[in-house]
Design an enzyme around this catalytic site. Structure first.
Site, short mmCIF file in Angstrom:
data_model
loop_
_atom_site.label_atom_id
_atom_site.label_comp_id
_atom_site.label_asym_id
_atom_site.label_seq_id
_atom_site.Cartn_x
_atom_site.Cartn_y
_atom_site.Cartn_z
N ASN A 287 0.82 -1.13 0.04
CA ASN A 287 0.01 0.10 0.15
C ASN A 287 0.99 1.11 0.06
OD1 ASN A 287 -1.95 1.97 0.39
ND2 ASN A 287 -2.54 1.15 2.53
N TRP A 288 0.97 1.76 -1.08
CA TRP A 288 2.04 2.78 -1.41
C TRP A 288 1.39 4.26 -0.76
CZ3 TRP A 288 4.29 2.15 -6.94
CH2 TRP A 288 4.76 1.17 -7.02
N LYS A 289 0.23 4.30 -0.29
CA LYS A 289 -0.50 5.38 0.41
C LYS A 289 -0.21 6.79 -0.51
CE LYS A 289 -0.36 3.27 4.85
NZ LYS A 289 -0.28 3.33 6.10
N HIS B 132 -9.48 0.90 4.73
CA HIS B 132 -8.30 1.12 5.30
C HIS B 132 -8.77 2.03 6.57
CE1 HIS B 132 -4.38 2.31 6.27
NE2 HIS B 132 -3.86 1.13 5.88
N GLU C 63 -7.20 4.57 7.80
CA GLU C 63 -6.88 5.81 7.33
C GLU C 63 -8.18 6.46 6.70
OE1 GLU C 63 -3.06 5.55 5.57
OE2 GLU C 63 -2.11 5.03 7.32
N GLU D 50 -5.59 -5.20 10.58
CA GLU D 50 -4.50 -4.10 10.62
C GLU D 50 -5.01 -3.52 11.96
OE1 GLU D 50 -2.55 -2.77 6.78
OE2 GLU D 50 -4.27 -1.60 7.09
N GLY E 60 2.20 2.31 10.66
CA GLY E 60 2.93 3.50 10.67
C GLY E 60 3.79 3.74 11.99
N SER F 126 3.36 -2.00 10.36
CA SER F 126 4.46 -1.76 10.48
C SER F 126 5.35 -3.27 10.16
CB SER F 126 5.06 -1.49 11.83
OG SER F 126 4.58 -0.33 12.41
N GLY G 24 2.82 -1.20 4.17
CA GLY G 24 2.85 0.27 3.87
C GLY G 24 4.15 0.80 3.69
N GLY G 25 4.87 1.31 4.83
CA GLY G 25 6.21 1.98 4.49
C GLY G 25 7.17 1.01 3.84
#
Ligand code: PGA
Length: 256
Positions: free
Chosen positions: A15-17, A99, A101, A171, A177, A217, A238-239
């Site tokens: 997930n590159w956000k 998600h 977010e 999640e 994150g 994470s 993600g990151g």
């Protein structure tokens, strides 16, 4: 309805956000291809909407699939800035739905998640539906009840046949994150709760064939412990998905 894989083959999605331009996204996708996607794991890249088409072209001829991070629940209309499932269907194969977010920062409700899931399935997309509790809910002992409620709400009115391509992701909000991961035991336990809820919402067979990922994470150093847990069918990253080598290292952990 197409199924990515009926045998719960591991799936690792990035997930590159809100990172990468169409150009840098293509470069990242090419670097991921060069880093060597391992056999035996389904890899999905979810760039920002504006980069989906270019990234999809960049991975043509590889086993990598491309997804979007969000979509509207209606097919078309006066919804400035939104994109719909039929718009994505010609370009992407997967879409992330619900998600945390989106839920926390953009007011996405369980009803919207349900509508989006229905629309994604109707358009032939493979949805990755996210559920997970905040830290305060976990501390108050409410994680299982919340996950169960989120799964039930997401699947309301959707039968097990329609839901066949469904992928879910557990999640925990407190792990996204933050560098804090759920312990492998916590991840496996919560995924067990989600599968139980799926069994009630659909049926036992559908729950058994649905892949449930862990997200929050995930890194090359913790991936193996998480992804070798019983019932953990992959990761939503993600990151670490923004670094080709880290993403591929995580994918390798899912099959080694
Ligand atoms: P993270 O994000 O790996 O950066 O914690 C995961 C996600 O939000 O899907």
């Amino acid at each position: 309805m197409r199924v990515l894989n009926p045998d719960r083959r591991p799936l690792v999605a990035g997930n590159w956000k809100m990172h990468t331009t169409p150009q840098s996204g293509v470069e990242l996708a090419r670097a991921i291809v060069r880093a060597g996607p391992p056999d035996g794991v389904d890899l999905v890249l979810c760039p920002p909407a504006i980069a989906v088409t270019d990234v999809a072209r960049a991975v043509v001829g590889t086993s990598i699939r491309v997804g979007a991070q969000n979509m509207h629940w209606l097919d078309s209309g006066a919804f400035t800035g939104e994109i719909s499932a039929p718009m994505l269907a010609g370009v992407a194969e997967v879409v992330i739905v619900g998600h945390s977010e989106r839920r926390a920062d953009f007011g996405e409700t369980d009803e919207m998640v349900n509508g989006k899931l229905e629309a994604a399935l109707a358009a032939g997309l493979t949805p990755i539906v996210c559920v997970g509790e905040t830290e305060s809910v976990r501390d108050a002992g409410g994680a299982q009840a919340l996950i169960t409620a989120q799964v039930e709400a997401a699947l309301a009115g959707i039968g097990s046949t329609a839901a066949e391509p469904l992928v879910m992701a557990y999640e925990p909000v407190w792990a996204i994150g933050t560098g804090r991961t759920a312990s492998p035991a916590q991840a496996a336990e919560a995924i067990g709760w989600a599968r139980e809820a799926l069994s009630d919402a659909l049926d036992a067979a559908a729950a058994q064939r649905t892949r449930i990922l862990y997200g929050g994470s995930v890194s090359p150093s913790n991936a193996r412990d998480l992804l070798t847990q019983d019932g953990v069918d992959g990761a939503l990253v993600g990151g670490a998905s923004l670094k080709a080598d880290d993403f591929i290292a995580i994918a390798r952990s899912a099959v080694s």
